[in-house]
Design a protein around this motif. Structure first.
Motif, PDB file in Angstrom:
ATOM      1  N   GLU A   9      49.184  42.337  37.654  1.00 14.56           N
ATOM      2  CA  GLU A   9      49.671  41.030  37.401  1.00 14.56           C
ATOM      3  C   GLU A   9      48.808  40.108  38.301  1.00 14.56           C
ATOM      4  O   GLU A   9      48.522  38.963  37.765  1.00 14.56           O
ATOM      5  CB  GLU A   9      50.759  41.026  37.368  1.00 14.56           C
ATOM      6  N   LEU A  10      48.818  40.284  39.432  1.00 10.51           N
ATOM      7  CA  LEU A  10      48.048  39.383  40.716  1.00 10.51           C
ATOM      8  C   LEU A  10      46.593  39.474  40.286  1.00 10.51           C
ATOM      9  O   LEU A  10      46.093  38.252  40.538  1.00 10.51           O
ATOM     10  CB  LEU A  10      48.320  40.085  41.837  1.00 10.51           C
ATOM     11  N   TYR A  11      45.914  40.628  39.789  1.00  8.02           N
ATOM     12  CA  TYR A  11      44.407  40.457  39.521  1.00  8.02           C
ATOM     13  C   TYR A  11      44.197  39.613  38.274  1.00  8.02           C
ATOM     14  O   TYR A  11      43.318  38.777  38.232  1.00  8.02           O
ATOM     15  CB  TYR A  11      44.149  41.991  39.438  1.00  8.02           C
ATOM     16  N   ILE A  12      45.170  39.646  37.265  1.00  8.61           N
ATOM     17  CA  ILE A  12      45.008  39.136  36.000  1.00  8.61           C
ATOM     18  C   ILE A  12      45.449  37.591  36.501  1.00  8.61           C
ATOM     19  O   ILE A  12      44.504  36.460  35.928  1.00  8.61           O
ATOM     20  CB  ILE A  12      45.980  39.447  35.022  1.00  8.61           C
ATOM     21  N   GLU A  13      46.333  37.208  37.385  1.00 11.04           N
ATOM     22  CA  GLU A  13      46.633  35.735  37.476  1.00 11.04           C
ATOM     23  C   GLU A  13      45.533  35.253  38.291  1.00 11.04           C
ATOM     24  O   GLU A  13      45.259  34.126  38.371  1.00 11.04           O
ATOM     25  CB  GLU A  13      48.038  35.730  38.465  1.00 11.04           C
ATOM     26  N   ALA A  14      44.784  35.935  39.237  1.00 11.95           N
ATOM     27  CA  ALA A  14      43.711  35.395  40.106  1.00 11.95           C
ATOM     28  C   ALA A  14      42.612  34.607  39.250  1.00 11.95           C
ATOM     29  O   ALA A  14      42.192  33.800  39.667  1.00 11.95           O
ATOM     30  CB  ALA A  14      43.501  36.453  41.207  1.00 11.95           C
ATOM     31  N   PHE A  15      42.559  35.447  38.079  1.00 16.35           N
ATOM     32  CA  PHE A  15      41.220  34.972  37.435  1.00 16.35           C
ATOM     33  C   PHE A  15      41.439  34.128  36.229  1.00 16.35           C
ATOM     34  O   PHE A  15      40.512  33.856  35.459  1.00 16.35           O
ATOM     35  CB  PHE A  15      40.307  36.243  36.967  1.00 16.35           C
ATOM     36  N   LYS A  16      42.720  33.984  35.852  1.00 16.02           N
ATOM     37  CA  LYS A  16      43.104  33.248  34.750  1.00 16.02           C
ATOM     38  C   LYS A  16      42.606  31.861  34.534  1.00 16.02           C
ATOM     39  O   LYS A  16      41.800  31.383  33.594  1.00 16.02           O
ATOM     40  CB  LYS A  16      44.596  33.264  34.514  1.00 16.02           C
ATOM     41  N   ASN A  17      42.620  30.885  36.091  1.00 16.75           N
ATOM     42  CA  ASN A  17      42.385  29.717  35.643  1.00 16.75           C
ATOM     43  C   ASN A  17      40.763  29.187  36.178  1.00 16.75           C
ATOM     44  O   ASN A  17      40.783  28.077  36.508  1.00 16.75           O
ATOM     45  CB  ASN A  17      43.314  28.812  36.131  1.00 16.75           C
ATOM     46  N   PHE A  18      40.121  30.117  36.685  1.00 16.38           N
ATOM     47  CA  PHE A  18      38.609  29.834  36.852  1.00 16.38           C
ATOM     48  C   PHE A  18      38.100  29.103  35.688  1.00 16.38           C
ATOM     49  O   PHE A  18      38.023  29.727  34.515  1.00 16.38           O
ATOM     50  CB  PHE A  18      37.947  31.293  37.275  1.00 16.38           C
ATOM     51  N   GLY A  19      36.976  28.135  36.066  1.00 12.96           N
ATOM     52  CA  GLY A  19      36.784  27.113  35.140  1.00 12.96           C
ATOM     53  C   GLY A  19      35.357  27.927  34.612  1.00 12.96           C
ATOM     54  O   GLY A  19      35.117  28.195  33.301  1.00 12.96           O
ATOM     55  N   ASN A  20      34.320  28.408  35.631  1.00 14.58           N
ATOM     56  CA  ASN A  20      32.860  28.714  34.924  1.00 14.58           C
ATOM     57  C   ASN A  20      32.859  30.048  34.839  1.00 14.58           C
ATOM     58  O   ASN A  20      33.291  30.816  35.851  1.00 14.58           O
ATOM     59  CB  ASN A  20      31.998  28.151  36.169  1.00 14.58           C
TER      60      ASN A  20
END
Length: 56
Positions: A9-20
């Motif tokens: 879950e931490l891994y998914i949340e870390a990359f959820k809101n990256f723009g590029n």
């Protein structure tokens, strides 16, 4: 099992809101490379301990 799900879950949340998408994919590759290198180090350490290597 609960800790594994928490890490996922931490891994998914870390990359959820990256723009590029290029930056997002490069950070994903970097994180997997770091995990792989940690496992290589652990393997080498366990191998040295199991063969009787003397650490001075």
């Amino acid at each position: 099992m609960k800790k594994l799900l928490l890490i996922r879950e931490l891994y998914i949340e870390a990359f959820k809101n990256f723009g590029n998408i290029i930056i997002r994919n490069s950070f994903k590759i970097y994180s997997w490379m770091c995990i792989a290198l940690i496992f290589v180090v652990l393997y080498a350490f366990i191998f040295r301990i199991s063969t009787g290597f003397i650490f001075d």
